[in-house]
Design an enzyme around this catalytic site. Structure first.
Site, PDB file in Angstrom:
ATOM      1  N   GLY A 152      -5.706  -2.120 -14.272  1.00 32.15           N
ATOM      2  CA  GLY A 152      -6.337  -1.510 -15.446  1.00 32.15           C
ATOM      3  C   GLY A 152      -7.213  -2.415 -16.271  1.00 32.15           C
ATOM      4  O   GLY A 152      -7.542  -2.080 -17.412  1.00 32.15           O
ATOM      5  N   GLY A 204      -6.036   2.085 -12.997  1.00 33.63           N
ATOM      6  CA  GLY A 204      -6.841   2.313 -14.196  1.00 33.63           C
ATOM      7  C   GLY A 204      -6.102   1.891 -15.459  1.00 33.63           C
ATOM      8  O   GLY A 204      -4.948   1.447 -15.397  1.00 33.63           O
ATOM      9  N   CYS A 255       0.834  -1.200   0.000  1.00 32.83           N
ATOM     10  CA  CYS A 255       0.000   0.000   0.000  1.00 32.83           C
ATOM     11  C   CYS A 255       0.868   1.248   0.000  1.00 32.83           C
ATOM     12  O   CYS A 255       1.665   1.451   0.919  1.00 32.83           O
ATOM     13  CB  CYS A 255      -0.935   0.044   1.205  1.00 32.83           C
TER      14      CYS A 255
END
Lengths: 299, 303
Positions: B244, B217, B130
């Site tokens: 994505g 994305g 993260c």
């Protein structure tokens, strides 16, 4: 089940430079939408711009099956929208969010809209007038051309007060100034009236003017609810006025969103629990409307 | 009808299209669009030991064909997951994968301990990647020794299939992959977001309150695909590919690059029906191309 609607674009025209209104035929959505709710409009047919854009509903007409949006060209997404031609199919997700609430009885309410925050107040004013309420509306924007909805509010029989930052229309400055003057005058009038009555009844002279007295006075005016929508700093001032005058507020927030449905946690807002602890709520799915009392203002 | 079932080192799923962690909450929101049991699996929002309020806003910024996020692991904590979210997910017959996070090595161990024996839980995905938290997070996933240590500690406390989620923010992802596999990772998932930023020229300030955030994305897909392809050749464990994916064609590229399953993230934001759409299109493609099962396309581009 929630659904994505393929709406037909009926109207898309400029109200002023950079300010547009759009009407969409979406009967199913129009039949279930409430004032204060919003929609997420898909911009790119492919992958750019990627994310949907959120817009508060500026008009809901279940009879004709239409919804209305007002938007300002501020970036790539809204720029593309401004070039859309009528007849086009628009991919719309919604209605989303909780919306405003009101009681179906007469009474006096105040609406305050800053910038595009004026939009959701239009269907709200309609509903409040239908409920028989006396509605006073404060509208503010950067400049005259960005003020919209004035004829609609007037036609509904709302009292209007305007403010622009450049002074091109109404009060010069933020609309929270005339709003505060209005609240203060209303409350003081009520206080003085009460004091006069008391003095005529021989119960002594007027008291010192305190916030407690203003709150007392506010109760006497018959105003029972304040509704506002706009940028967060504006809502913070409204929240302060709401607590100073003891007038409950429903505040509709604007925040950057990705999903619009509560999954991504992008549009966080700090909300006070009844026990005083804080929780992180989502503007999109827990809001966008929160009461002035429950919002925790940072800084 | 092609056979969409996959078996990843004992993790049996009805189809290879999962919901990526952080993009699907705990499933409740998307269950209002379609029955979420249709997803091959649900990697839930990243869990921490204690409830976590996340980062200040703005947390989201759009970028060309992508988005930056800095949510900061806002979640109700592992105990609330066990008492509120997991039972609900199981009542919807979802295949649930818990995503776990820690600020310290001990956090990962303790969460794994609390999840051990949770009825119905299918697997644990360890987030060592993260980019949006100051303590821990990506730090664990960018150093092979640290990544190994996290894997070793969680492995001690769980008998569930163990997935390690890798960070793309490294020089050589295969080095980290080998390190965690040697400590008992059953499955690898990749990629997490790429660290990025955006600046508002008008205000002269970064768009995100935390300045930097994770890019996801369509914009990241070529990078993700390359990393899956490299990792598939470096290790012998199944891979869940992500980054994505928004169409069946994207999913097929990852499968051909060596992933045994894929996860869909930010595509659900754009199209809430992305997951069932991709499953349907994938099925149709397999039929059209004459594949009996989705397993038959895995790794085709590696040959």
């Amino acid at each position: 089940m929630k659904a994505i609607h393929q709406a037909s674009l009926l109207k898309n025209r400029a109200l002023a430079p950079q300010l547009y209104e759009m009407e969409l035929l979406a009967p199913q959505m129009a039949s279930v939408s409430k004032p204060g709710q919003f929609v997420m409009v898909r911009i790119g047919e492919n992958q750019d711009p990627l994310l949907r854009r959120p817009f508060g509903l500026a008009g809901i007409d279940p009879e004709s099956g239409r919804i209305r949006l007002v938007y300002q060209v501020v970036g790539r997404g809204t720029d593309q929208m401004s070039h859309w031609r009528t007849g086009r199919t628009v991919d719309v997700l919604g209605p989303l969010g909780n919306g405003f609430t009101w009681t179906e009885d007469p009474g006096r309410v105040i609406l305050a809209g800053g910038g595009l925050g004026i939009a959701p107040l239009l269907p709200l004013a309609q509903a409040l007038r239908s409920a028989g309420k006396e509605v006073t509306v404060f509208l503010g924007s950067r400049t005259e051309s960005l003020l919209f909805g004035i004829p609609e509010f007037s036609e509904l029989g709302c009292e209007l007060q305007l403010a622009t930052e450049d002074g091109s229309q109404g009060f010069k400055g933020f609309l929270t100034t005339p709003l505060e003057h209005f609240l203060c005058a209303q409350a003081l009038d009520a206080v003085f009236l009460k004091a006069k009555e008391a003095s005529e009844a021989g119960a002594g002279h007027a008291h010192v003017h305190t916030h407690a007295m203003l709150r007392e006075g506010m109760k006497e005016t018959g105003f029972h609810q304040l509704y506002a929508c706009g940028p967060s700093p504006f809502l913070k001032v409204i929240g302060n006025l709401s607590s100073r005058y003891g007038l409950p507020a429903q505040l509709s927030f604007e925040e950057r969103m990705a999903c619009g449905v509560g999954a991504c946690m992008g549009c966080a807002i700090q909300i006070k629990n009844p026990d005083g602890t804080l929780k992180t709520s989502r503007v999109c799915s827990d809001g966008p409307v929160f009461t002035g009392e429950e919002v925790h203002w940072n800084g | 009808m092609a056979d969409l079932h996959v078996n990843l080192a004992g993790l049996q799923l009805s189809n290879p299209v999962l919901a990526a962690s952080g993009c699907f909450g705990f499933g409740r929101e998307y269950n209002e669009f379609y029955p979420i049991r249709q997803a091959g699996g649900i990697m839930v929002k990243g869990l921490t030991l204690e409830p976590c309020a996340g980062n200040p806003t703005p947390r989201i910024a759009e970028t060309p064909a992508g988005m930056l996020n800095s949510i900061g692991l806002q979640n109700p904590g592992v105990d609330a997951f066990l008492s509120n979210e997991l039972p609900w997910l199981l009542s919807q017959e979802a295949a649930v994968i818990a995503n776990i996070n820690g600020h310290a090595l001990e956090d990962f161990e303790e969460i794994a301990r609390r999840l051990q024996g949770a009825p119905g839980l299918k697997a644990i995905e360890v987030n060592i990647s993260c980019p949006n938290v100051s303590h821990g997070g990506m730090f664990f996933g960018t150093d092979p020794a640290m990544a190994s240590e996290v894997t070793r500690r969680v492995r001690k406390h769980t008998s569930l299939p163990l997935i390690i989620k890798l960070s793309p923010n490294v020089t050589d992802i295969t080095e980290i992959a080998r390190a965690v596999v040697s400590e008992g990772a059953d499955i690898l998932s990749l990629i997490n977001t790429l660290l990025g930023m955006a600046i508002d020229v008008k205000t002269r300030k970064p768009l995100l309150a935390r300045k930097v955030g994770g890019l996801s994305g369509p914009a990241v897909k070529p990078v993700a695909l390359r990393m899956v392809w490299q990792t598939a050749q470096a290790v012998d464990v199944p891979i869940i590919g992500m980054g994505g994916i928004s169409s069946a064609q994207d999913a097929l590229e990852f499968l051909m690059a060596g992933a045994s399953a894929v996860a869909v993230g930010c595509a659900s934001f754009v199209d809430p029906l992305a997951i069932p759409r991709i499953i349907g299109d994938l099925n149709a493609w397999l039929d059209r191309e004459g594949f009996a099962g989705v397993r038959d396309v895995v790794g085709l581009a590696l040959r």
